[in-house]
Enzyme design. Structure first.
Site, short mmCIF file in Angstrom:
data_model
loop_
_atom_site.label_atom_id
_atom_site.label_comp_id
_atom_site.label_asym_id
_atom_site.label_seq_id
_atom_site.Cartn_x
_atom_site.Cartn_y
_atom_site.Cartn_z
N CYS A 30 94.63 83.37 42.08
CA CYS A 30 94.28 84.79 42.23
C CYS A 30 93.17 85.16 41.24
CB CYS A 30 95.51 85.67 41.98
SG CYS A 30 95.16 87.42 42.21
N MET A 41 99.66 89.38 48.37
CA MET A 41 100.15 90.57 47.69
C MET A 41 100.21 91.76 48.64
SD MET A 41 100.97 89.77 44.63
CE MET A 41 101.11 91.37 43.84
N LYS A 59 99.33 76.38 43.63
CA LYS A 59 98.28 76.85 44.52
C LYS A 59 97.06 77.16 43.67
CE LYS A 59 97.35 79.87 48.44
NZ LYS A 59 96.01 80.34 48.06
N ASN A 102 93.72 75.55 52.44
CA ASN A 102 93.81 76.99 52.66
C ASN A 102 92.40 77.58 52.62
OD1 ASN A 102 94.62 79.76 50.55
ND2 ASN A 102 94.94 79.71 52.73
N GLY A 127 96.32 82.39 56.04
CA GLY A 127 96.46 83.62 55.27
C GLY A 127 96.36 84.84 56.16
#
Length: 333
Positions: free
Chosen positions: A95, A14, A134, A206, A228
């Site tokens: 998230c 984001m 994800k 990840n 990331g």
């Protein structure tokens, strides 16, 4: 389905992986899979679609990440995204922010695998491109062995063949989104066990991956790695990964060459009224660890935000860093 389609990817982040960032990263690595920032299904349906979804064709391969929990709205947003040219639709189940939880999407949906399966099924019926997910390895007090297996199996049965697994739990109460990136311990072995149990699925890992050596180590156990923050703060790591993972004999562009190649894009965006700072904020880490990196960042930080700032800021940065590279090369002889 190819199990190495996402051998190397940059995570959706984001306020970071906007269209300007993705164009820049594509100059560094031709093969890295790129993702948009998360966009809610409602925003896609009702918002300014060109602003939210528009992208440069050179960004391919690029995927749209959606947030939501309503199968009908997600399927409509997925159709719109496919129409814009995205070659994959990714559903955010990772998230942990309060705002996301209040909208009943993101990591809280790890507790509702049947609902996620309904969303994936509806999206898969609406588009011809792959629908991927994800997620985290779990949330709060979930048992990560049982709950993650149940989640993956349920969603895979709905048609999802590719999962991007952040190897941390998300704590939805008591930790901020920033703390959720660092405090819950990483459990890479749990993701490896998932891949071993479901070898037919594409599993991309990840979380905390910062170097090419890290990526190569993980690729011995899973199908792909997703970087990331490391890829944002030190983007040239993608050039090193491009060479190591895809093209060992190839010669990667220098940092200065990448900045030079960014100039025409910057000129075109400035002509559309985009402020220079909106572009250059993504370039600050390009010379990470190199001589005069601090001076480069200072030059951009002090000048790019000014009214009327134009290409001369980047041209001066290029000249400075070209001189720094030349000086370093002489010193190395």
């Amino acid at each position: 389905m190819s199990l190495d389609r996402h051998r190397l990817a940059v995570a959706p982040m984001m306020e970071w992986t906007d269209r300007h960032c993705r164009f820049f990263l594509r100059l560094i690595s031709p093969r890295t899979y790129l993702y948009t920032e998360m966009v809610t299904a409602d925003a896609v349906i009702h918002g300014d679609r060109e602003r939210l979804l528009g992208f440069d064709q050179s960004e391919h391969p690029v995927a749209l990440q959606l947030g939501g929990s309503d199968p009908e709205r997600l399927s409509e947003a997925a159709r719109i995204g496919e129409g814009f040219g995205y070659e994959e639709i990714n559903l955010n189940i990772g998230c942990p922010s309060d705002r996301v939880q209040s909208g009943r999407f993101g990591a809280c949906l790890m507790a509702e695998p049947l609902l996620v399966a309904d969303c994936v099924s509806a999206m898969g019926k609406a588009v011809s491109v792959p629908v991927t997910v994800k997620c985290r390895i779990g949330i709060d007090d979930q048992d990560t062995e049982e709950s993650l297996d149940r989640f993956i199996d349920t969603v895979a049965d709905a048609g999802c063949e590719s999962f991007f697994v952040h190897a941390r739990k998300a704590w939805l109460e008591g930790l901020s989104p920033k703390e959720n990136r660092d405090i819950p311990p990483l459990d890479y072995e749990r993701v490896y066990r998932l891949k071993a149990r479901r070898p037919e699925l594409e599993i991309v890992i990840n979380g905390g991956i910062a170097t090419v050596a890290d990526a190569q180590s993980h690729l011995g156990h899973v199908d792909g790695v997703m970087l990331g923050r490391a890829a944002y703060h030190d983007p040239y790591v993608l050039a090193e990964a491009e060479q190591a993972l895809f093209d060992p004999a190839g010669e990667q562009p220098s940092r200065v060459e990448i900045l030079e190649r960014f100039l025409p894009y910057a000129e075109s965006q400035l002509s559309k009224g985009i402020r220079l700072q909106q572009l250059t904020r993504h370039l600050l880490g390009l010379f990470h660890g190199r001589p005069k990196a601090r001076a480069y960042r200072r030059l951009i930080a002090e000048r790019a935000h000014l009214d009327g700032a134009g290409l001369e800021v980047l041209e001066d940065a290029i000249a400075m860093m070209r001189d720094a590279d030349a000086t370093a090369a002489v010193a190395a002889e």
